[in-house]
Design an enzyme around this catalytic site. Structure first.
Site, short mmCIF file in Angstrom:
data_model
loop_
_atom_site.label_atom_id
_atom_site.label_comp_id
_atom_site.label_asym_id
_atom_site.label_seq_id
_atom_site.Cartn_x
_atom_site.Cartn_y
_atom_site.Cartn_z
N ARG A 96 0.80 -1.21 0.00
CA ARG A 96 0.00 0.00 0.00
C ARG A 96 0.84 1.27 0.00
O ARG A 96 0.69 2.12 -0.87
CB ARG A 96 -0.83 -0.01 1.28
CG ARG A 96 -2.19 0.57 1.23
CD ARG A 96 -2.81 0.28 2.59
NE ARG A 96 -2.31 -0.98 3.09
CZ ARG A 96 -2.94 -2.14 2.94
NH1 ARG A 96 -4.09 -2.18 2.36
NH2 ARG A 96 -2.41 -3.25 3.38
N THR A 97 1.74 1.38 0.97
CA THR A 97 2.48 2.63 1.13
C THR A 97 3.38 2.88 -0.07
O THR A 97 3.45 3.99 -0.59
CB THR A 97 3.30 2.59 2.43
OG1 THR A 97 2.43 2.27 3.50
CG2 THR A 97 3.94 3.93 2.70
N LYS A 132 23.83 -8.14 -0.12
CA LYS A 132 25.25 -8.46 -0.25
C LYS A 132 26.06 -7.87 0.89
O LYS A 132 27.29 -7.92 0.88
CB LYS A 132 25.79 -7.92 -1.58
CG LYS A 132 25.12 -8.53 -2.80
CD LYS A 132 25.68 -7.91 -4.07
CE LYS A 132 24.91 -8.36 -5.29
NZ LYS A 132 25.26 -7.55 -6.46
N ARG A 138 11.49 3.34 3.84
CA ARG A 138 10.92 2.51 4.89
C ARG A 138 12.01 1.57 5.37
O ARG A 138 12.72 0.98 4.55
CB ARG A 138 9.74 1.70 4.37
CG ARG A 138 9.40 0.56 5.36
CD ARG A 138 8.08 -0.04 5.11
NE ARG A 138 7.00 0.88 5.35
CZ ARG A 138 5.72 0.50 5.38
NH1 ARG A 138 5.40 -0.74 5.16
NH2 ARG A 138 4.79 1.38 5.60
N HIS A 172 5.20 6.65 11.46
CA HIS A 172 4.72 6.42 10.10
C HIS A 172 3.88 7.66 9.75
O HIS A 172 2.67 7.62 9.73
CB HIS A 172 3.88 5.14 10.06
CG HIS A 172 3.53 4.66 8.68
ND1 HIS A 172 3.75 5.41 7.55
CD2 HIS A 172 2.97 3.51 8.24
CE1 HIS A 172 3.34 4.74 6.49
NE2 HIS A 172 2.86 3.58 6.89
#
Lengths: 312, 178
Positions: free
Chosen positions: A58-59, A86, A108, A136
């Site tokens: 969604r975000t 890596k 995020r 958030h």
């Protein structure tokens, strides 16, 4: 009033006026999403990198659509497919991204404070799309926009937030945002999921019985039980949780008759929210998703203008 | 240096200019068929309401009206920072319509360029015409008005300000020299 924040790291640094400006800007941008041609040239030539080191549908989609509708070039990288696997450090990844001259990095990350760490080290704007259990901000802002649309105001509203308060970044951003705009916040959750001292964040009261928290509430916001962050010690069983802290048509009648039901998604149907409520007449859940695009357009637009103002 | 202000158009003058513009719009378009008015925020939207009222009084037919905020279409985001974005409300299809854009002051023409880009995103009008209360010259783009309340020769360091009362009715136009 001019917007002076180059980064959106959280709601905590924002004033009531900042939040007001973001919501008003989002209101104006919302109309673009219902046009036939859903694009304006506002951020033409800007490059936005969506760096999602943690799962999101969604975000990330919402930020990407928001950037594209403002004509910015948006590029996505995700943790699992980038050189993070890596063993590259966050700082090196960011420096390398920066060498390609983006204007905004939307990040995020599973660790609280990762966006702040980057903001101190790179020259472009950083927008926090969720950091660990910290904040958030865009979710809280779209929640406020949705509440304001349905209730006309935020001031004086009784907003109940129910669920895993400890692990929720949505709740922390919402506490800052709602209390700053004059709403009263009631939190409810099992004792193992409510951190002691959370009342100190502002005008917040804590309940351990769902029914007390939603009594006469204007807004009932259910949080997702985060199965991926959960250990067995916090929660005996999902069935027990659903029984005591799940929202169903029966306990929803305790809230005001015109109360709205919100959920940041993704929902665990039958756990924190019953399908009867999630699909019922009081739910505004898809409205939240719709407003998410407008709020993120507003954030990308507002941070884009800050650099040039400081030069003057 | 002291700032001097001169009233270049008073309320009666504005009223007469808007009435004349309404008649010119109807004459030029042979009536109000397919006509729509779109005002540019803020100022042009208020004048558009007044012109529309006159057109409706003369023709007796409804004319759709909309408002456009051009902030999203500006070419100077880098220079000006993020200005507040107002609401654009065009609740009707523009395809095949004769659109009269209404603004208060025509200056460089950049606002009109932005407004035309905005209109094109809403459909394909059969034509776009431009109505302004004041044309003060100094164009930077090849744009001209079809209906003009008054031509006012100005210097580029001067300012032209259309003042509205709190109900949105125009009071006067001032030329400000500083």
């Amino acid at each position: 009033m001019a917007f002076r924040h180059k980064h959106i790291l959280g709601i905590e640094p924002l004033s009531a006026e900042d939040i007001q400006l973001i919501l008003d800007t989002a209101d104006s941008f919302k109309e673009i999403n219902s046009r036939d041609i859903k694009k304006v040239p506002t951020l033409r030539g800007k490059t936005i990198i969506n760096a999602f080191f943690e799962a999101s549908t969604r975000t990330r989609l919402s930020f990407e659509i928001a950037g594209k509708r403002l004509s910015a070039d948006t590029v996505n990288i995700s943790g699992s497919t980038s050189s993070v696997v890596k063993g590259e450090t966050l700082e090196d990844t960011a420096r390398n991204i920066e060498a390609m001259s983006p204007d905004i990095i939307v990040i995020r990350h599973g660790h609280s404070g990762a966006p702040h760490y980057l903001a101190d080290r790179v020259g472009c704007s950083i927008v926090n799309a969720g950091d660990g259990a910290h904040e958030h901000p865009s979710q809280a802002l779209l929640d406020l926009m949705t509440i304001r649309e349905h209730k006309g105001t935020l001031k004086g509203l009784e907003v109940a937030i129910v669920g895993d308060i400890t692990h929720s970044r949505v709740v922390r951003s919402n506490i800052y945002a709602l209390t700053r705009m004059g709403a009263n916040v009631r939190l409810a959750g099992p004792g193992t999921m409510v951190p002691p001292g959370i009342e100190r964040l502002g005008n917040v009261s804590v309940f351990h019985d769902l029914r007390d928290a939603i009594q006469d509430a204007d807004v009932v916001m259910m949080l997702r039980i985060q199965m991926e962050r959960q250990s067995k010690t916090l929660l005996p069983s999902l069935r027990e949780y659903a029984r005591f802290y799940g929202l169903n048509p029966l306990n929803l009648t305790l809230a005001k008759p015109d109360a709205i039901v919100m959920h940041p998604g993704p929902m665990n149907r039958g756990v924190e929210i019953s399908s009867y409520v999630a699909d019922g007449p009081q739910n505004v859940i898809l409205n939240q998703v719709e407003n998410g695009v407008a709020v993120r357009m507003a954030l990308l637009y507002l941070v884009s203008g800050v650099d040039s103002m400081q030069d003057q | 240096m002291a700032q001097t202000e001169t009233v270049i158009l008073d309320q009666a003058g504005i009223t007469r200019a808007l009435t004349r513009i309404a008649h010119e719009i109807l004459e030029n378009n042979k009536g109000s068929k397919d006509l729509v008015l779109v005002g540019i925020r803020t100022g042009g939207d208020l004048l558009a309401t007044l012109i529309r009222q006159r057109i409706v009084d003369i023709e007796g037919e409804e004319v759709p009206i909309g408002a456009v905020d051009i902030t999203m279409y500006r070419d100077d985001l880098a220079a000006r920072g993020s200005l507040p974005v107002g609401k654009t409300e065009i609740p009707f299809a523009l395809d095949g319509k004769k659109v009269v854009l209404v603004d208060d002051v025509l200056y460089t023409g950049r606002t009109i360029r932005a407004a035309m880009d905005a209109l094109m995103d809403f459909g394909r009008p059969s034509c776009i015409q431009l109505s302004v209360l004041i044309d003060r010259g100094h164009r930077e783009l090849p744009i001209r008005a079809d209906y003009i309340g008054r031509n006012v020769p100005t210097a580029s360091q001067e300012k032209v300000e259309v003042r509205f009362d709190e109900k949105g009715a125009p009071e006067e136009v001032r030329l400000i020299k500083s």
